[in-house]
Design an enzyme around this catalytic site. Structure first.
Site, PDB file in Angstrom:
ATOM      1  N   ASP A   1     -26.725 -14.322 -19.266  1.00 57.47           N
ATOM      2  CA  ASP A   1     -27.707 -13.467 -18.593  1.00 57.47           C
ATOM      3  C   ASP A   1     -27.008 -12.273 -17.951  1.00 57.47           C
ATOM      4  O   ASP A   1     -26.392 -12.393 -16.894  1.00 57.47           O
ATOM      5  CB  ASP A   1     -28.449 -14.283 -17.534  1.00 57.47           C
ATOM      6  CG  ASP A   1     -29.425 -13.450 -16.713  1.00 57.47           C
ATOM      7  OD1 ASP A   1     -29.671 -12.288 -17.082  1.00 57.47           O
ATOM      8  OD2 ASP A   1     -29.938 -13.974 -15.705  1.00 57.47           O
TER       9      ASP A   1
ATOM     10  N   GLU B   1       1.823  -1.348  -8.627  1.00 56.08           N
ATOM     11  CA  GLU B   1       2.509  -2.112  -7.582  1.00 56.08           C
ATOM     12  C   GLU B   1       1.480  -2.557  -6.545  1.00 56.08           C
ATOM     13  O   GLU B   1       1.322  -1.928  -5.494  1.00 56.08           O
ATOM     14  CB  GLU B   1       3.585  -1.254  -6.910  1.00 56.08           C
ATOM     15  CG  GLU B   1       4.672  -0.749  -7.843  1.00 56.08           C
ATOM     16  CD  GLU B   1       5.666   0.161  -7.141  1.00 56.08           C
ATOM     17  OE1 GLU B   1       5.399   0.551  -5.980  1.00 56.08           O
ATOM     18  OE2 GLU B   1       6.696   0.477  -7.737  1.00 56.08           O
TER      19      GLU B   1
ATOM     20  N   GLU C   1      -0.113  -4.156  -3.467  1.00 50.66           N
ATOM     21  CA  GLU C   1       0.258  -4.735  -2.180  1.00 50.66           C
ATOM     22  C   GLU C   1      -0.917  -5.560  -1.652  1.00 50.66           C
ATOM     23  O   GLU C   1      -2.073  -5.310  -2.006  1.00 50.66           O
ATOM     24  CB  GLU C   1       0.632  -3.633  -1.187  1.00 50.66           C
ATOM     25  CG  GLU C   1       1.846  -2.823  -1.628  1.00 50.66           C
ATOM     26  CD  GLU C   1       2.067  -1.560  -0.816  1.00 50.66           C
ATOM     27  OE1 GLU C   1       3.161  -0.988  -0.914  1.00 50.66           O
ATOM     28  OE2 GLU C   1       1.136  -1.140  -0.098  1.00 50.66           O
TER      29      GLU C   1
ATOM     30  N   HIS D   1       0.609   1.802  -6.038  1.00 51.23           N
ATOM     31  CA  HIS D   1       1.255   2.910  -6.735  1.00 51.23           C
ATOM     32  C   HIS D   1       1.253   2.616  -8.226  1.00 51.23           C
ATOM     33  O   HIS D   1       1.576   1.506  -8.644  1.00 51.23           O
ATOM     34  CB  HIS D   1       2.684   3.091  -6.241  1.00 51.23           C
ATOM     35  CG  HIS D   1       2.802   3.209  -4.758  1.00 51.23           C
ATOM     36  ND1 HIS D   1       3.934   2.858  -4.061  1.00 51.23           N
ATOM     37  CD2 HIS D   1       1.919   3.637  -3.824  1.00 51.23           C
ATOM     38  CE1 HIS D   1       3.760   3.073  -2.769  1.00 51.23           C
ATOM     39  NE2 HIS D   1       2.531   3.537  -2.602  1.00 51.23           N
TER      40      HIS D   1
ATOM     41  N   GLU E   1       4.816   8.504 -10.978  1.00 51.72           N
ATOM     42  CA  GLU E   1       4.237   7.490 -10.079  1.00 51.72           C
ATOM     43  C   GLU E   1       3.153   8.157  -9.243  1.00 51.72           C
ATOM     44  O   GLU E   1       3.433   9.021  -8.415  1.00 51.72           O
ATOM     45  CB  GLU E   1       5.319   6.911  -9.168  1.00 51.72           C
ATOM     46  CG  GLU E   1       4.777   5.911  -8.153  1.00 51.72           C
ATOM     47  CD  GLU E   1       5.788   5.573  -7.059  1.00 51.72           C
ATOM     48  OE1 GLU E   1       5.446   4.745  -6.198  1.00 51.72           O
ATOM     49  OE2 GLU E   1       6.889   6.150  -7.063  1.00 51.72           O
TER      50      GLU E   1
END
Length: 469
Positions: free
Chosen positions: A51, A130, A132, A269, A357
């Site tokens: 559903d 990364e 946390e 990150h 990054e």
């Protein structure tokens, strides 16, 4: 694995149940199970009905029938049920057209990978998030008509230095000093190690684990990078394992970006790069050892950052982390090694390790959507040769208002991010990766179900400020 190999795998591991996992629109894993007697190779072709109207942000009740289609490549043994259980991650399809469901986050990630290949720019996008998180000993909250409160507690919390613990042995990390003293100040070593072991059991490659900056049990466990879709799957397993290992040890984990006031929040990150024919396209001889392709990718992230926040920082509490003074990556600049810039170029001489990054995202996001959106922003930068401007090799946190006036910033609220997304989304629609329906539904759901309730409820801070008015 193929469907046939999955059936053999289940038999080899004496699995008695099969668990089918899929992601809802917002980003929480859903599941249901069947006995192994109901499992066969045919399920991978036929799917299983369910559903869709009961899933947040999905189908209306008059058009609710949907199919899950398990992906045989995702087969694992679930480490938590007592009875041996085969686990499969599933895609969602329309039972009539057999086409992928536009609001299925995993399908969006698959389309993003397909668009990258069709663009001719590259064939693989790698992501290394990364995440946390905080490990707490007690969490309580309540929302009533006449009151609301929350309370989190950790044996490591600096606020507990004076608590009667019979005995209180001290060694509680001070604010911003959790990164990273040894035991006994770091009391979470064994728990984090157990988390790593279970993560490895389900096939994740773990590179590092440590206490994070904040008091109160903040931690980080880093996964090795993987392709966009695989990392979306890995992030779901990551959260599932971390939470369940904590629970079985009498602890609890949250990936909320800012559960503790006046200390660092939890970010995610995202390291990323694009490859083609086994070559890293981000490696070059430009600034920070990057190629023009990588710099244009950065330009795309910067240009679309406010709209991108709607997917990378999709909670109202995300913006309590994105404030000055707490290592918050709010300034849209790029820099080599500089962690005060929202886009950092990690220092390495290894061409294979050259990457960008992006430090703004947080772990409240739906990984499939956040990774796909970052890739689409970066690809738009490459396709349109968007210049990211000059790098900013200064401590941005220490710049004066005059020096900061020309440095753009990310969104300051979820409302602002959604407004930006409404006005700036053509780059997401390329290749039908994000459909207009997905964007409209994301904005509607977040506005009505998250922004409005937070906006409409009085808070204790407002009582402290205004009760005596």
């Amino acid at each position: 694995m193929t469907a046939k190999e999955v059936v053999a795998f289940a038999k080899e591991n004496n699995c008695q149940m099969v668990d089918y996992k899929f992601l809802d629109f917002v980003g929480i894993w859903q599941h249901f199970s069947t006995p192994i007697t109901e499992f066969s190779e045919d399920i991978f072709d036929e799917g299983i009905g369910f559903d869709g109207s009961s899933i947040r942000g999905w189908q209306p009740i008059h058009n609710s029938d949907m199919l899950i289609m398990p992906d045989p490549a995702t087969a694992k043994v679930d480490p938590f049920p007592e009875i041996p259980t085969l686990s499969l991650i599933c895609n969602i399809v329309d039972p009539l057209t057999r086409e992928g469901y536009s609001r299925d986050p995993r399908y969006i990630a698959q389309k993003a990978e397909a668009y990258l290949k069709s663009s001719g720019i590259g064939d693989t996008a790698y992501f290394g998030p990364e995440p946390e998180f905080f490990i707490f000993d007690d969490v309580r909250y309540s929302l009533e008509q006449n009151q609301s409160f929350y309370s989190v507690d950790s044996v490591e919390g600096i606020w507990n230095t004076g608590r009667e613990e019979f005995p209180n042995l001290g060694y509680k990390p001070r604010n911003k000093e959790g990164y990273f003293p040894v035991a006994p100040t770091d009391s979470m070593i064994d728990l984090r190690n157990e988390m790593v072991q279970v993560l490895q059991e389900v096939g994740l490659n773990i590179e590092a684990v440590h206490h994070e900056v904040a008091t109160g049990g903040q931690a980080e466990i880093d996964m090795r990078f993987d392709s966009l879709l695989n990392m979306g799957d890995n992030l779901q397993w990551f959260k599932y394992v971390i939470k369940n290992v904590a629970i079985r040890n009498g602890k609890t984990v949250t990936f909320m970006p800012k559960p503790i006031f006046n200390d660092n929040g939890s970010g995610m990150h995202c390291h990323q790069s694009i490859w083609k024919d086994g070559k890293n396209l981000f490696a070059g001889d430009g600034y920070g050892g990057l190629s023009k392709t990588a710099l244009y990718y950065i330009g795309g992230i910067i240009k679309h950052a406010k709209a991108l926040c709607a997917f990378t920082n999709p909670s109202t509490i995300s913006y309590k982390r994105l404030v000055p003074g707490f290592e918050a990556p709010i300034n849209l600049a790029y820099s080599n090694r500089n962690r005060s810039a929202s886009l950092r170029i990690p220092s390495t001489n290894n061409e294979k390790a050259k990457r960008v990054e992006y430090r703004t995202p947080d772990p409240s996001c739906n990984g499939y959507l956040a990774f796909a959106a970052q890739l689409m922003a970066g690809l738009d930068g490459i396709e349109n040769k968007i210049d990211p401007g000059q790098p900013l090799d200064k401590d941005i946190y220490g710049l004066s208002p005059e020096e900061l006036k020309d440095v753009p910033q990310v969104a300051t609220s979820l409302d602002e991010a959604l407004t930006a997304l409404k006005e700036d989304n053509a780059w997401l629609l390329k290749g039908d990766v994000f459909t207009q329906d997905v964007i409209d539904m994301w904005i509607e759901y977040k506005t009505e179900n998250e922004i409005a309730p937070v906006r409409n409820r009085p808070t204790p801070t407002e009582f402290a400020l205004y009760f005596d008015c």
